[in-house]
Design a protein around this motif. Structure first.
Motif, PDB file in Angstrom:
ATOM      1  N   THR A   1      11.688   8.781  11.249  1.00  0.00           N
ATOM      2  CA  THR A   1      12.206  10.401  11.120  1.00  0.00           C
ATOM      3  C   THR A   1      11.869  11.057  10.206  1.00  0.00           C
ATOM      4  O   THR A   1      11.582  12.295  10.088  1.00  0.00           O
ATOM      5  CB  THR A   1      13.783  10.142  11.563  1.00  0.00           C
ATOM      6  N   LEU A   2      12.007  10.194   9.022  1.00  0.00           N
ATOM      7  CA  LEU A   2      11.301  10.890   7.706  1.00  0.00           C
ATOM      8  C   LEU A   2      10.192  11.037   7.434  1.00  0.00           C
ATOM      9  O   LEU A   2       9.537  11.378   6.392  1.00  0.00           O
ATOM     10  CB  LEU A   2      12.014   9.952   6.524  1.00  0.00           C
ATOM     11  N   GLY A   3       9.288  10.574   8.500  1.00  0.00           N
ATOM     12  CA  GLY A   3       7.842  10.847   8.483  1.00  0.00           C
ATOM     13  C   GLY A   3       6.997   9.519   7.710  1.00  0.00           C
ATOM     14  O   GLY A   3       5.765   9.639   7.417  1.00  0.00           O
ATOM     15  N   PHE A   4       7.692   8.302   7.479  1.00  0.00           N
ATOM     16  CA  PHE A   4       6.829   7.269   7.171  1.00  0.00           C
ATOM     17  C   PHE A   4       6.301   6.295   8.196  1.00  0.00           C
ATOM     18  O   PHE A   4       7.338   6.052   8.950  1.00  0.00           O
ATOM     19  CB  PHE A   4       7.923   6.336   6.248  1.00  0.00           C
ATOM     20  N   PRO A   5       5.228   6.074   8.310  1.00  0.00           N
ATOM     21  CA  PRO A   5       4.714   5.142   9.417  1.00  0.00           C
ATOM     22  C   PRO A   5       4.834   3.933   9.392  1.00  0.00           C
ATOM     23  O   PRO A   5       3.867   3.101   9.134  1.00  0.00           O
ATOM     24  CB  PRO A   5       3.152   5.901   9.226  1.00  0.00           C
ATOM     25  N   VAL A   6       5.974   3.526   9.283  1.00  0.00           N
ATOM     26  CA  VAL A   6       6.110   1.961   9.475  1.00  0.00           C
ATOM     27  C   VAL A   6       5.961   1.382  10.793  1.00  0.00           C
ATOM     28  O   VAL A   6       6.440   2.094  11.608  1.00  0.00           O
ATOM     29  CB  VAL A   6       7.719   1.621   8.821  1.00  0.00           C
ATOM     30  N   SER A   7       5.374   0.265  10.900  1.00  0.00           N
ATOM     31  CA  SER A   7       5.368  -0.365  12.187  1.00  0.00           C
ATOM     32  C   SER A   7       6.492  -1.387  12.528  1.00  0.00           C
ATOM     33  O   SER A   7       6.827  -1.558  13.773  1.00  0.00           O
ATOM     34  CB  SER A   7       3.969  -1.012  12.332  1.00  0.00           C
ATOM     35  N   ARG A   8       7.054  -1.764  11.594  1.00  0.00           N
ATOM     36  CA  ARG A   8       8.360  -2.759  11.858  1.00  0.00           C
ATOM     37  C   ARG A   8       9.155  -2.754  10.562  1.00  0.00           C
ATOM     38  O   ARG A   8       8.863  -2.943   9.231  1.00  0.00           O
ATOM     39  CB  ARG A   8       7.572  -4.065  12.141  1.00  0.00           C
TER      40      ARG A   8
ATOM     41  N   LEU B   1      15.656   6.709   1.284  1.00  0.00           N
ATOM     42  CA  LEU B   1      16.723   6.218   2.364  1.00  0.00           C
ATOM     43  C   LEU B   1      17.290   4.697   1.929  1.00  0.00           C
ATOM     44  O   LEU B   1      18.398   4.318   2.050  1.00  0.00           O
ATOM     45  CB  LEU B   1      15.889   6.162   3.554  1.00  0.00           C
ATOM     46  N   LEU B   2      16.401   4.040   1.482  1.00  0.00           N
ATOM     47  CA  LEU B   2      16.754   2.525   1.360  1.00  0.00           C
ATOM     48  C   LEU B   2      17.673   2.039   0.138  1.00  0.00           C
ATOM     49  O   LEU B   2      18.135   0.751   0.275  1.00  0.00           O
ATOM     50  CB  LEU B   2      15.413   1.644   1.488  1.00  0.00           C
ATOM     51  N   ALA B   3      17.545   2.445  -0.622  1.00  0.00           N
ATOM     52  CA  ALA B   3      18.664   2.197  -2.159  1.00  0.00           C
ATOM     53  C   ALA B   3      19.239   3.346  -2.713  1.00  0.00           C
ATOM     54  O   ALA B   3      18.739   4.648  -2.381  1.00  0.00           O
ATOM     55  CB  ALA B   3      17.457   1.395  -3.006  1.00  0.00           C
ATOM     56  N   ASN B   4      20.290   3.101  -3.405  1.00  0.00           N
ATOM     57  CA  ASN B   4      20.959   3.902  -4.428  1.00  0.00           C
ATOM     58  C   ASN B   4      20.652   3.675  -5.625  1.00  0.00           C
ATOM     59  O   ASN B   4      21.290   2.743  -6.358  1.00  0.00           O
ATOM     60  CB  ASN B   4      22.714   4.052  -3.871  1.00  0.00           C
ATOM     61  N   PRO B   5      19.682   4.476  -6.594  1.00  0.00           N
ATOM     62  CA  PRO B   5      19.462   4.050  -7.718  1.00  0.00           C
ATOM     63  C   PRO B   5      20.460   3.942  -8.710  1.00  0.00           C
ATOM     64  O   PRO B   5      20.221   3.482  -9.763  1.00  0.00           O
ATOM     65  CB  PRO B   5      18.162   5.154  -7.924  1.00  0.00           C
ATOM     66  N   LEU B   6      21.782   4.734  -8.475  1.00  0.00           N
ATOM     67  CA  LEU B   6      22.814   4.745  -9.397  1.00  0.00           C
ATOM     68  C   LEU B   6      23.414   3.264  -9.236  1.00  0.00           C
ATOM     69  O   LEU B   6      24.006   2.844 -10.493  1.00  0.00           O
ATOM     70  CB  LEU B   6      24.099   5.776  -8.805  1.00  0.00           C
ATOM     71  N   ILE B   7      23.466   2.690  -8.321  1.00  0.00           N
ATOM     72  CA  ILE B   7      24.076   1.429  -8.349  1.00  0.00           C
ATOM     73  C   ILE B   7      23.205   0.096  -7.777  1.00  0.00           C
ATOM     74  O   ILE B   7      23.834  -1.119  -8.054  1.00  0.00           O
ATOM     75  CB  ILE B   7      25.584   1.388  -7.415  1.00  0.00           C
TER      76      ILE B   7
ATOM     77  N   GLN C   1      20.231  -3.480  12.392  1.00  0.00           N
ATOM     78  CA  GLN C   1      20.091  -2.878  10.897  1.00  0.00           C
ATOM     79  C   GLN C   1      18.603  -2.513  10.810  1.00  0.00           C
ATOM     80  O   GLN C   1      18.209  -1.469  10.483  1.00  0.00           O
ATOM     81  CB  GLN C   1      20.724  -3.809  10.050  1.00  0.00           C
ATOM     82  N   GLY C   2      17.591  -3.556  11.413  1.00  0.00           N
ATOM     83  CA  GLY C   2      16.208  -3.410  11.031  1.00  0.00           C
ATOM     84  C   GLY C   2      15.824  -2.047  11.988  1.00  0.00           C
ATOM     85  O   GLY C   2      15.128  -1.206  11.438  1.00  0.00           O
ATOM     86  N   GLU C   3      16.251  -2.173  13.135  1.00  0.00           N
ATOM     87  CA  GLU C   3      15.725  -1.009  13.974  1.00  0.00           C
ATOM     88  C   GLU C   3      16.250   0.489  13.438  1.00  0.00           C
ATOM     89  O   GLU C   3      15.565   1.344  13.784  1.00  0.00           O
ATOM     90  CB  GLU C   3      16.712  -1.252  15.647  1.00  0.00           C
ATOM     91  N   ALA C   4      17.765   0.357  12.948  1.00  0.00           N
ATOM     92  CA  ALA C   4      18.182   1.759  12.287  1.00  0.00           C
ATOM     93  C   ALA C   4      17.102   1.969  11.222  1.00  0.00           C
ATOM     94  O   ALA C   4      16.882   3.186  11.238  1.00  0.00           O
ATOM     95  CB  ALA C   4      19.536   1.352  11.733  1.00  0.00           C
ATOM     96  N   VAL C   5      17.011   1.136  10.294  1.00  0.00           N
ATOM     97  CA  VAL C   5      15.835   1.378   9.223  1.00  0.00           C
ATOM     98  C   VAL C   5      14.622   2.080   9.879  1.00  0.00           C
ATOM     99  O   VAL C   5      13.918   3.027   9.127  1.00  0.00           O
ATOM    100  CB  VAL C   5      15.989   0.349   8.432  1.00  0.00           C
TER     101      VAL C   5
END
Lengths: 76, 76
Positions: free
Chosen positions: B23-30, A60-66, B13-17
């Motif tokens: 949703t992807l299954g990563f258990p982030v708390s913030r 999700l967080l980064a695009n390794p190409l760029i 932006q932080g909330e969207a991330v």
């Protein structure tokens, strides 16, 4: 976690910052703009946390190409 | 130079991330999202460089009401 545009990749935000700073009289030779993502997560150890963040980058967080990614793990 | 939304300030932006990672299954708390600006400039010494970047922040790069700034000086 820091995400930077890779060398050679166009960085319009950086160019805008560079131009604006020069217009204001600041003699910058280069500006590049990237993202900073602070994540809090439970992990058993720093290596596990780093591996988890690497998976988040890939999915999700980064695009390794760029973009290049720098991960820093700070224990709570 | 790192720019982060201050504690208590809304960070969409932080909330969207955060939501997407969960949703992807990563258990982030913030998750909080900020900006990273890499600047190259000529300066006589690290203290002068820091003072210059502080002025750039005040004039263009950050909003002190809602953002906190961390400046790191790396000699070339």
């Amino acid at each position: 976690m820091l995400v930077r545009p890779k060398a050679g990749i166009l960085d319009p935000q950086g160019e805008a910052v560079e131009t604006s700073l020069r217009t204001l009289g600041f003699p910058v030779s280069r500006a590049r703009v990237g993202r900073l993502v602070d994540l809090e997560l439970d992990a058993t150890d720093p290596a596990a946390a780093r591996a988890e963040v690497e998976r988040m980058c890939a999915e999700l967080l980064a695009n390794p190409l760029i973009e290049s990614v720098e991960i820093e793990v700070a224990p709570e």
